[in-house]
Design a protein around this motif. Structure first.
Motif, short mmCIF file in Angstrom:
data_model
loop_
_atom_site.label_atom_id
_atom_site.label_comp_id
_atom_site.label_asym_id
_atom_site.label_seq_id
_atom_site.Cartn_x
_atom_site.Cartn_y
_atom_site.Cartn_z
N THR A 53 -34.87 89.17 37.60
CA THR A 53 -35.02 90.61 37.82
C THR A 53 -36.20 90.93 38.74
O THR A 53 -36.23 91.99 39.37
CB THR A 53 -35.20 91.36 36.50
N LEU A 54 -37.17 90.02 38.81
CA LEU A 54 -38.35 90.25 39.65
C LEU A 54 -38.12 89.80 41.10
O LEU A 54 -38.99 89.99 41.95
CB LEU A 54 -39.56 89.51 39.07
N LEU A 55 -36.98 89.19 41.36
CA LEU A 55 -36.60 88.77 42.71
C LEU A 55 -35.42 89.63 43.16
O LEU A 55 -34.58 90.02 42.36
CB LEU A 55 -36.23 87.29 42.72
N SER A 56 -35.36 89.90 44.45
CA SER A 56 -34.40 90.92 44.92
C SER A 56 -33.01 90.39 45.22
O SER A 56 -32.14 91.15 45.63
CB SER A 56 -34.97 91.60 46.18
N GLY A 57 -32.77 89.11 45.03
CA GLY A 57 -31.45 88.55 45.35
C GLY A 57 -30.43 88.81 44.26
O GLY A 57 -30.70 89.43 43.23
N SER A 58 -29.21 88.34 44.50
CA SER A 58 -28.13 88.48 43.53
C SER A 58 -28.34 87.52 42.37
O SER A 58 -28.87 86.42 42.53
CB SER A 58 -26.78 88.23 44.20
N TYR A 59 -27.92 87.93 41.19
CA TYR A 59 -28.15 87.16 39.97
C TYR A 59 -26.90 87.17 39.11
O TYR A 59 -26.25 88.21 38.94
CB TYR A 59 -29.33 87.77 39.20
N ARG A 60 -26.55 85.99 38.58
CA ARG A 60 -25.42 85.87 37.66
C ARG A 60 -25.82 84.99 36.47
O ARG A 60 -26.54 84.01 36.64
CB ARG A 60 -24.20 85.26 38.35
N ARG A 61 -25.34 85.36 35.32
CA ARG A 61 -25.56 84.56 34.12
C ARG A 61 -24.23 83.98 33.67
O ARG A 61 -23.24 84.69 33.58
CB ARG A 61 -26.16 85.40 32.99
N ILE A 62 -24.23 82.68 33.37
CA ILE A 62 -23.04 82.00 32.86
C ILE A 62 -23.37 81.48 31.46
O ILE A 62 -24.28 80.66 31.30
CB ILE A 62 -22.61 80.82 33.76
N GLN A 63 -22.65 81.97 30.48
CA GLN A 63 -22.85 81.48 29.11
C GLN A 63 -21.95 80.25 28.91
O GLN A 63 -20.73 80.36 28.90
CB GLN A 63 -22.49 82.56 28.09
N PHE A 64 -22.57 79.09 28.80
CA PHE A 64 -21.80 77.86 28.65
C PHE A 64 -21.32 77.71 27.22
O PHE A 64 -22.10 77.82 26.27
CB PHE A 64 -22.65 76.65 29.06
#
Length: 300
Positions: A53-64
């Protein structure tokens, strides 16, 4: 300096995580992937999410999970009957920052779907190769291998992580501060980006340009060779691991605002670069071996 502001925000959000924060930032600056390990409920996911959240790029979370498939990570081809053609549906791996949460709860087949992405920053699906965004960072969290319902990560997967970041239960005073922090409602606050992708790329370039003397490179090699000799296997520490040690030491020097790496940067980062690469049945607890290598190798 944006890097200092980023560090302070992480420390303020995930209390008692000084070492973990520095190691995660080291991995980020060195363009390497990070494996955050420890028991459930100690802030591994929170640390990774806060950084994203502190970086401006795209972010995705994968729940394994055990039923997760490779296509759930990489994407798949979808047939469109209206035009008689296939459309590629990109998976969550197509992001700047990917959180692979509880990665060792998925099967080895699913875990291995990240191998190409982590090593080559691309994925190949149905014969077509697609580039991943730049920068690209995987932060994986892993419950202790003794936890119920987990699969051990294969050695090729472990070798693709630049660093392993151990997290444990904080001391009593820090736990009290965490209770007070959450009682005040601060956990509900959302952080704003501090560093843009352009700034991050510049910092990563600065890290790669940090000077490494011939003497320090020989010290790196001597440490890795000491571990190989102790185990009795030349392949115990790969060339990728030696390169990772150099890159991590450069990033550690940048965090210390230094223009060149020194022996203490290598010594600080050495256990975290090699520990997860030595987790085999022959060396279930490699920490004593790594300490011995540091003690026995002459410091330049």
């Amino acid at each position: 300096m944006p890097l200092k502001a980023l560090r302070q925000e992480l420390l303020a959000t995930v209390l008692g995580s000084n070492e973990a924060v520095d190691l995660l930032l080291t991995s980020l600056l060195a363009r390497g992937h990070a494996l955050v390990t420890g028991p459930p409920g100690i802030g591994k996911t929170t640390l990774a999410q806060t950084l994203a959240t502190l970086l401006s790029g795209s972010y995705r979370r994968i729940q394994f999970t055990p039923d997760l498939l490779p296509s759930d990570i990489l994407g798949y081809q979808l047939y469109r009957p209206q035009n008689g053609d296939f459309e590629f549906i990109a998976g969550p791996v197509f992001a700047n920052f990917v959180l692979a949460d509880e990665i060792n709860r998925a099967s080895p087949r699913t875990q291995s779907s990240l191998l190409e992405a982590m090593n080559e920053r691309q994925v190949t699906i149905d014969g077509a190769t697609r580039e991943l965004p730049d920068p690209f960072l995987v932060i994986a969290t892993q419950n202790d291998t003794s936890s119920t319902g987990t699969f051990p990560l294969p050695e090729p997967q472990l070798d693709r992580f630049l660093l392993s970041i151990p997290m444990g239960l904080p001391d009593d005073q820090t736990q009290l501060e965490i209770l007070r922090y959450h009682a005040g409602g601060k956990s509900a606050q959302k952080s704003e980006p501090i560093i843009s992708l352009e700034q991050l790329t510049q910092l990563q370039s600065r890290s790669a340009a940090i000077s490494v003397s011939d003497t320090l490179q020989r010290y790196l090699l001597a440490l890795c060779q000491a571990v190989r000799s102790m185990i009795g296997q030349d392949h115990a520490v790969s060339t990728r691991a030696t390169l990772a040690l150099q890159r991590a030491a450069q990033a550690s020097a940048l965090l210390d605002d230094q223009e060149a790496i020194h022996p203490d940067h290598v010594q600080k980062i050495f256990p975290h670069v090699l520990r997860h690469r030595l987790l085999t049945e022959d060396t279930p607890d490699p920490d004593h071996l790594l300490r011995a290598a540091l003690e026995q190798t002459p410091v330049p």
